[in-house]
Structures are given as structure tokens and as C-alpha cells.
Design an enzyme around this catalytic site. Structure first.
Site, short mmCIF file in Angstrom:
data_model
loop_
_atom_site.label_atom_id
_atom_site.label_comp_id
_atom_site.label_asym_id
_atom_site.label_seq_id
_atom_site.Cartn_x
_atom_site.Cartn_y
_atom_site.Cartn_z
N ASP A 254 -8.32 -1.05 -0.99
CA ASP A 254 -8.38 -1.04 0.49
C ASP A 254 -9.90 -1.37 1.05
OD1 ASP A 254 -5.91 -0.05 0.36
OD2 ASP A 254 -6.30 1.90 0.58
N ASP B 197 -6.87 2.13 -5.83
CA ASP B 197 -6.18 1.98 -4.50
C ASP B 197 -7.32 2.05 -3.43
OD1 ASP B 197 -3.90 1.80 -2.68
OD2 ASP B 197 -4.48 3.79 -2.08
N ASP C 144 0.98 -1.34 -0.06
CA ASP C 144 0.06 0.13 -0.16
C ASP C 144 0.94 1.46 -0.12
OD1 ASP C 144 -2.59 0.97 -0.09
OD2 ASP C 144 -2.74 1.40 1.93
N ASP D 140 2.86 1.28 -3.69
CA ASP D 140 2.25 1.35 -5.04
C ASP D 140 2.31 2.91 -5.43
OD1 ASP D 140 0.34 2.08 -2.96
OD2 ASP D 140 -1.27 0.83 -4.07
#
Length: 193
Positions: free
Chosen positions: A87, A83, A62, A65
Site C-alpha cells: 500500500d 499488504d 486490496d 486479498d
């Protein structure tokens, strides 16, 4: 809270790493999602410490990226969207895994999922109204850290359901507090037309 305090230092480290990883940032985002889902599978099978380790590995993805996207100037609106969606899937997979492993009941699981998703929703909704809203006591990093610490302690104590119940209970309460902190922040900062 942790994001705001440690983000500059973390960005310095991850920027250096990001320049040397020959992967598309969206690919790293998806790898992080699959690692989180695997963490959920580990929790479901009763392996709390391994589940915690895989949450930490997904956290590395996380961070990386975004670093890859920044360092290679490949930031895109879709990448940020992907993203955020990944999540949410990751958070839910982890909590469902913990429930399936028998560590928390379905009601607490539902509340934990609801509170976590609502924290993110309030931020997203606030930002569509033009209010930056990364405030609150339990952002995603804190919530995952609570799960990691609770899982490791519970794992070391032989799979203590009580410890996991307490950890997820704390996560849920702090998440709802964060929702109200964000709502108050928006109320104080939104410009009425």
C-alpha cells in the site's frame, strides 16, 4: 472513516467473491501493487481518467486479498505486513506519476507523500504501543477517493492542472489533520507505565 462505516457491508460482499478466487491472497496483493504502479504510469503519461480507473481496480484487489485470506482461513502475519508495505509503495507510485505528468509540483508531491506515509506510520507505531488507531478523517480509502474524483474531474476538463493541484492539496491537508487526530487519540488512550 469510510473503512469503518462500510467495512461490514464490503466484507459480506468480498467474502463471497473471495471464496471463488483460486489465487493466493499475497498474489492478489502483488497484482494490486502492479495495477497501482500502472496507474502511476498512466498519470505520468497524462491519462488522468484511465489512472483513476486503475486506482479503483487496485482498490478491488486490496479488498479481495483480505477476503480470500479470511474465507480460506489463510490469514498470516506476513500477509498483513506485505499488504501494508505494498500500500505504501502504491501510494507513492501514484503521487510520483501525478507529479511526473506535470499536474503538481515537487514540493506538493513531497508533502503529499510525507503526510500519507505519516498517517500510516502513526497507526503502526500506536498499535505497537497497544492502541488501536484506525481513526481520522483521511484514511487510505479517503485519500485514494480524493485522487480518483480529482483525476476524473480534471480529465473531463481537459487535464486541468488546477483541479489536480486542489485535489492533492486537499489530500495533503486532510492527511496531516488525520495525523494529529491519531496522535490525540493515542495520547488519550495510551496507558503510561
Amino acid at each position: 472513516m469510510l473503512n469503518n462505516k462500510f467495512r461490514p457491508q464490503a466484507n459480506n460482499i468480498t467474502e463471497k467473491i473471495g471464496k471463488n478466487i483460486p489465487l493466493d491472497p499475497n498474489t492478489v496483493t502483488l497484482i494490486g501493487l502492479f495495477i497501482s504502479i500502472f496507474a502511476g504510469v498512466l498519470f505520468a503519461s497524462g491519462n488522468l481518467i484511465a489512472g483513476a480507473i486503475f486506482i479503483l481496480l487496485s482498490g478491488v484487489c486490496d479488498m479481495i486479498d483480505g477476503a480470500i485470506a479470511r474465507s480460506l482461513d489463510r490469514r498470516t502475519r506476513f500477509g498483513g505486513f506485505l499488504d501494508s508495505v505494498c500500500d505504501r509503495f502504491a501510494d507513492v507510485a501514484i503521487l510520483i506519476g501525478i507529479m511526473y505528468g506535470g499536474y503538481i509540483d515537487p514540493i506538493l508531491t513531497a508533502l503529499a507523500i510525507h503526510s500519507s506515509l505519516t498517517v500510516s506510520y502513526v497507526r503502526s507505531r500506536a498499535e505497537t504501543e497497544g492502541v488501536k488507531c484506525s481513526v481520522g478523517i483521511a484514511e487510505r480509502a479517503e485519500r485514494l477517493l480524493i485522487i480518483v474524483v480529482g483525476s476524473i474531474i480534471a480529465g473531463l476538463l481537459g487535464g486541468s492542472k488546477d483541479i489536480m493541484f486542489i485535489a492533492i492539496g486537499i489530500l495533503t491537508v486532510l492527511s496531516y489533520i488525520t495525523v494529529f487526530q491519531r496522535m490525540y487519540h493515542v495520547w488519550m488512550n495510551i496507558e503510561e507505565v
